[in-house]
Design a protein around this motif. Structure first.
Motif, mmCIF file in Angstrom:
data_model
loop_
_atom_site.group_PDB
_atom_site.id
_atom_site.type_symbol
_atom_site.label_atom_id
_atom_site.label_comp_id
_atom_site.label_asym_id
_atom_site.label_seq_id
_atom_site.Cartn_x
_atom_site.Cartn_y
_atom_site.Cartn_z
ATOM 1 N N THR A 202 0.837 -1.213 0.000
ATOM 2 C CA THR A 202 0.000 0.000 0.000
ATOM 3 C C THR A 202 0.865 1.254 0.000
ATOM 4 O O THR A 202 0.617 2.207 -0.756
ATOM 5 C CB THR A 202 -0.930 0.004 1.215
ATOM 6 O OG1 THR A 202 -1.788 -1.138 1.154
ATOM 7 C CG2 THR A 202 -1.774 1.275 1.247
ATOM 8 N N LEU A 203 1.900 1.271 0.825
ATOM 9 C CA LEU A 203 2.766 2.442 0.892
ATOM 10 C C LEU A 203 3.539 2.642 -0.406
ATOM 11 O O LEU A 203 3.837 3.776 -0.790
ATOM 12 C CB LEU A 203 3.726 2.326 2.079
ATOM 13 C CG LEU A 203 3.073 2.487 3.456
ATOM 14 C CD1 LEU A 203 4.098 2.315 4.563
ATOM 15 C CD2 LEU A 203 2.399 3.841 3.577
ATOM 16 N N GLN B 72 3.976 6.296 -5.110
ATOM 17 C CA GLN B 72 4.116 6.421 -6.562
ATOM 18 C C GLN B 72 3.085 7.363 -7.178
ATOM 19 O O GLN B 72 3.078 7.549 -8.394
ATOM 20 C CB GLN B 72 4.014 5.034 -7.211
ATOM 21 C CG GLN B 72 5.223 4.156 -6.928
ATOM 22 C CD GLN B 72 5.107 2.783 -7.559
ATOM 23 O OE1 GLN B 72 4.066 2.428 -8.115
ATOM 24 N NE2 GLN B 72 6.167 2.007 -7.476
ATOM 25 N N THR B 73 2.241 7.956 -6.353
ATOM 26 C CA THR B 73 1.261 8.898 -6.890
ATOM 27 C C THR B 73 1.334 10.211 -6.132
ATOM 28 O O THR B 73 1.617 10.241 -4.940
ATOM 29 C CB THR B 73 -0.173 8.344 -6.782
ATOM 30 O OG1 THR B 73 -1.086 9.319 -7.291
ATOM 31 C CG2 THR B 73 -0.533 8.028 -5.341
ATOM 32 N N ARG B 74 1.099 11.295 -6.867
ATOM 33 C CA ARG B 74 1.063 12.607 -6.237
ATOM 34 C C ARG B 74 -0.370 13.067 -5.988
ATOM 35 O O ARG B 74 -0.599 14.081 -5.354
ATOM 36 C CB ARG B 74 1.792 13.630 -7.112
ATOM 37 C CG ARG B 74 3.276 13.361 -7.231
ATOM 38 C CD ARG B 74 3.956 14.355 -8.153
ATOM 39 N NE ARG B 74 3.804 15.727 -7.689
ATOM 40 C CZ ARG B 74 4.358 16.771 -8.295
ATOM 41 N NH1 ARG B 74 5.076 16.590 -9.392
ATOM 42 N NH2 ARG B 74 4.178 17.983 -7.818
ATOM 43 N N ALA B 75 -1.320 12.297 -6.477
ATOM 44 C CA ALA B 75 -2.729 12.677 -6.333
ATOM 45 C C ALA B 75 -3.227 12.318 -4.932
ATOM 46 O O ALA B 75 -3.192 11.147 -4.530
ATOM 47 C CB ALA B 75 -3.574 11.968 -7.384
ATOM 48 N N ARG B 76 -3.706 13.298 -4.228
ATOM 49 C CA ARG B 76 -4.194 13.060 -2.870
ATOM 50 C C ARG B 76 -5.349 12.063 -2.868
ATOM 51 O O ARG B 76 -5.445 11.214 -1.969
ATOM 52 C CB ARG B 76 -4.635 14.379 -2.243
ATOM 53 C CG ARG B 76 -5.018 14.277 -0.771
ATOM 54 C CD ARG B 76 -5.520 15.600 -0.229
ATOM 55 N NE ARG B 76 -5.855 15.500 1.178
ATOM 56 C CZ ARG B 76 -5.066 15.842 2.183
ATOM 57 N NH1 ARG B 76 -3.860 16.314 1.916
ATOM 58 N NH2 ARG B 76 -5.462 15.732 3.446
ATOM 59 N N ARG C 106 8.478 8.009 4.791
ATOM 60 C CA ARG C 106 8.048 9.294 4.253
ATOM 61 C C ARG C 106 7.520 9.066 2.844
ATOM 62 O O ARG C 106 8.242 9.151 1.861
ATOM 63 C CB ARG C 106 9.208 10.296 4.226
ATOM 64 C CG ARG C 106 9.711 10.667 5.603
ATOM 65 C CD ARG C 106 10.618 11.876 5.544
ATOM 66 N NE ARG C 106 11.764 11.665 4.697
ATOM 67 C CZ ARG C 106 12.889 11.080 5.068
ATOM 68 N NH1 ARG C 106 12.993 10.639 6.293
ATOM 69 N NH2 ARG C 106 13.893 10.932 4.232
ATOM 70 N N THR C 107 6.246 8.731 2.779
ATOM 71 C CA THR C 107 5.656 8.388 1.491
ATOM 72 C C THR C 107 4.459 9.258 1.147
ATOM 73 O O THR C 107 3.717 8.951 0.245
ATOM 74 C CB THR C 107 5.201 6.913 1.504
ATOM 75 O OG1 THR C 107 4.270 6.754 2.572
ATOM 76 C CG2 THR C 107 6.359 5.961 1.704
ATOM 77 N N ALA D 192 -5.856 9.551 -4.852
ATOM 78 C CA ALA D 192 -5.345 8.186 -5.030
ATOM 79 C C ALA D 192 -4.691 7.675 -3.755
ATOM 80 O O ALA D 192 -4.836 6.498 -3.385
ATOM 81 C CB ALA D 192 -4.360 8.145 -6.197
ATOM 82 N N LYS D 193 -3.945 8.552 -3.074
ATOM 83 C CA LYS D 193 -3.335 8.155 -1.801
ATOM 84 C C LYS D 193 -4.435 7.770 -0.804
ATOM 85 O O LYS D 193 -4.348 6.742 -0.118
ATOM 86 C CB LYS D 193 -2.515 9.314 -1.226
ATOM 87 C CG LYS D 193 -1.291 9.750 -2.008
ATOM 88 C CD LYS D 193 -0.655 10.948 -1.308
ATOM 89 C CE LYS D 193 0.453 11.592 -2.139
ATOM 90 N NZ LYS D 193 1.632 10.730 -2.231
ATOM 91 N N THR D 194 -5.469 8.615 -0.751
ATOM 92 C CA THR D 194 -6.556 8.380 0.194
ATOM 93 C C THR D 194 -7.258 7.061 -0.099
ATOM 94 O O THR D 194 -7.554 6.279 0.825
ATOM 95 C CB THR D 194 -7.568 9.540 0.122
ATOM 96 O OG1 THR D 194 -6.908 10.764 0.440
ATOM 97 C CG2 THR D 194 -8.716 9.322 1.089
ATOM 98 N N ALA D 195 -7.512 6.779 -1.375
ATOM 99 C CA ALA D 195 -8.217 5.548 -1.748
ATOM 100 C C ALA D 195 -7.402 4.321 -1.354
ATOM 101 O O ALA D 195 -7.951 3.327 -0.844
ATOM 102 C CB ALA D 195 -8.505 5.546 -3.248
ATOM 103 N N ALA D 196 -6.082 4.350 -1.604
ATOM 104 C CA ALA D 196 -5.230 3.201 -1.280
ATOM 105 C C ALA D 196 -5.195 2.954 0.223
ATOM 106 O O ALA D 196 -5.290 1.806 0.692
ATOM 107 C CB ALA D 196 -3.821 3.438 -1.819
#
Length: 508
Positions: free
Chosen positions: A9-10, A15-19, A129-130, A21-25
């Motif tokens: 997950t991390l 690998q994404t800068r989109a908030r 720090r991801t 996408a981070k939130t969904a993962a």
């Protein structure tokens, strides 16, 4: 849950800068998490394990990892790692303790596959720090439990613990709405934004309480009967170190309260002594050789009544009724000229500047909005130390020239959730600070070259600058002008450092 699931997950998050996408993962990971593991998992996601410092150095972790081949299959669970960290944290100091810690860490690495081994090393050294910062984890927790983010955020702020909030949310999401103030449980403090002038600040805040901004240490004081708790800005318990504050609060004609304020040392003429003197006083136990006095500017709870949602004008009135002798003086005005006079008086008395606080605003715990605005004539920023270069000439043998970084919460400078370098400075460093840096920085070392030592971004330093300028040298596009060290801020965490966005805003 396997640590390998967290690692995957991390990796997606990094690998994404989109908030979004981070939130969904992260939301997907949290949905699959046992509530009993939630607090431990959150600590790993934000790079701050729930045990705090566990007494294991970076070099020990690196050496052990290099000596142990990864397992062919994933073999570690989040709970097993957390249990081991608990044992390590509670290993008594003394002869043989280092060996016990090494054995426990070695056992973890022996059961970890390659991905788990990498994540485990970063967890142990604070290198996670991801981009999974607290704000994104809060949004993910809201999505995972189908709860409004505002409800989750408020629960975190009032409980002061994201991990415990996550556990409650995964067990019983509806219970988050019932989380409230509890005397004796520290609350994340309300924060202030910066304004360039009192005129701009008054224009934004409207009728305001204009107060001297003391160059002291933030304190939050809880009283329940005769029990008094004093915590710092970072919610560290310093009660035992400030008996004079405890005594003053016990003398107040109240049963229970939560106060917000500042404390600092004064010289014989009543002028504030340097901030470092105040912080040094926090570090000493025993009978104090200097006396700290509390100055309160807010009250969140008083004698059974929560005031956190009341406007400031109501809270200030309640505070004046019970602690007038400790109340920071206030000028209520919507006139910029009157506010400017307060600023002039504050500077003349040796204070940093003024705070302009909207009288109609509730106490927004943990938030940095426009209801509180600080006005200081000199630009100061809280940055992190990314590295230090060895000095030359008279400074030979000392770590001197600092590499300074601003927080990059949204990845605008290419390193999501990390810190971006904005300049260097050796100005303002006394021999005492040079000696302290040389002794302290190696404990935060990640690597070194012939000329410099590079550090984990954990040490916060207050830097005064004359402004910023455009720069192609640094990823954030800005460089500091005439930067000099005001002092280190052990009361602040890296998450409270100023952002690259705030520096870039000076270019406009």
């Amino acid at each position: 849950m396997l640590l390998a699931d967290v690692a995957r997950t991390l990796e997606t998050v990094s690998q994404t800068r989109a908030r979004s996408a981070k939130t969904a993962a992260l939301a997907d990971l949290l949905r699959r998490t046992d509530p009993a593991d939630a607090s431990a998992l959150v600590g790993m996601l934000i790079g701050r394990v729930r045990q705090g410092r566990i007494g294991v150095g970076w070099r020990t972790v690196v050496d052990l990892r290099s000596q142990i081949a990864p397992s062919k299959e994933p073999g570690l669970s989040v709970r097993e790692v957390d249990d081991a960290l608990e044992q390590i944290a509670h290993t008594p100091s003394g002869a043989g303790s280092a060996g016990v810690r090494r054995d426990l860490i070695g056992s973890l690495f022996a059961h970890a596959d390659s991905a788990e081994s990498d994540l485990l090393a970063r967890i142990l050294t604070g290198e996670v720090r991801t981009g999974a910062l607290e704000g994104i984890v809060i949004d993910a927790l809201a999505a995972a439990t189908d709860t409004p983010a505002t409800v989750v955020r408020r629960a975190v702020m009032l409980s002061g613990d994201l991990g415990l909030t996550a556990e409650l949310a995964l067990r019983e999401p509806a219970a988050l709405a019932d989380v409230g103030l509890r005397v004796g449980v520290p609350v994340q403090p309300m924060l202030a934004s910066t304004s360039s002038s009192v005129e701009d600040a008054i224009s934004t805040a409207g009728e305001s309480s204009v107060e001297h901004k003391l160059d002291g240490a933030r304190i939050q004081v809880h009283r329940d009967g005769d029990d008094v708790l004093v915590v710092t800005r970072s919610l560290a318990d310093v009660t035992a170190r400030v008996p004079e504050i405890v005594e003053r609060v016990r003398a107040l004609p109240i049963r229970s309260a939560i106060f917000d304020g500042e404390t600092l040392l004064l010289d014989d003429d009543g002028a504030p002594r340097p901030f470092q003197d105040t912080m040094s006083r926090f570090g000493r136990h025993g009978v104090p050789d200097s006396v700290l006095r509390p100055w309160f500017f807010d009250v969140l709870h008083l004698d059974g009544t929560d005031l956190i949602d009341e406007p400031l004008r109501v809270r200030r009135g309640a505070l004046a009724d019970v602690a007038a002798q400790h109340l920071i003086a206030s000028t209520v005005t919507d006139d910029p000229a009157a506010a400017q006079r307060v600023l002039d008086e504050a500077l003349a008395s040796g204070q940093e500047g003024v705070m302009v606080k909207s009288l109609d605003a509730p106490y927004a715990a943990g938030r940095r909005g426009k209801a509180w605005l600080k006005v200081k004539p000199v630009h100061t920023y809280d940055l992190v130390v990314l590295g230090a270069e060895w000095g030359s000439g008279r400074r030979t043998g000392w770590l001197s020239n600092l590499h300074l970084g601003a927080r990059d919460p949204e990845g605008v400078a290419g390193e999501p959730g990390g810190f971006v370098m904005v300049g260097k400075t050796f100005k303002g460093l006394t021999d005492e600070l040079l000696r302290w840096q040389t002794e302290t920085f190696p404990a935060y070392e990640t690597r070194r070259t012939t000329h410099a030592v590079f550090l984990r971004p954990e040490i916060v330093v207050e830097i005064a600058i004359d402004g910023v300028q455009r720069s192609s040298r640094y990823p954030g596009g800005v460089a500091l002008r005439f930067a000099r060290v005001k002092g280190y801020r052990p009361d602040k965490s890296p998450a409270e450092a100023d952002t690259i966005n705030s520096l870039q805003a000076q270019l406009r």
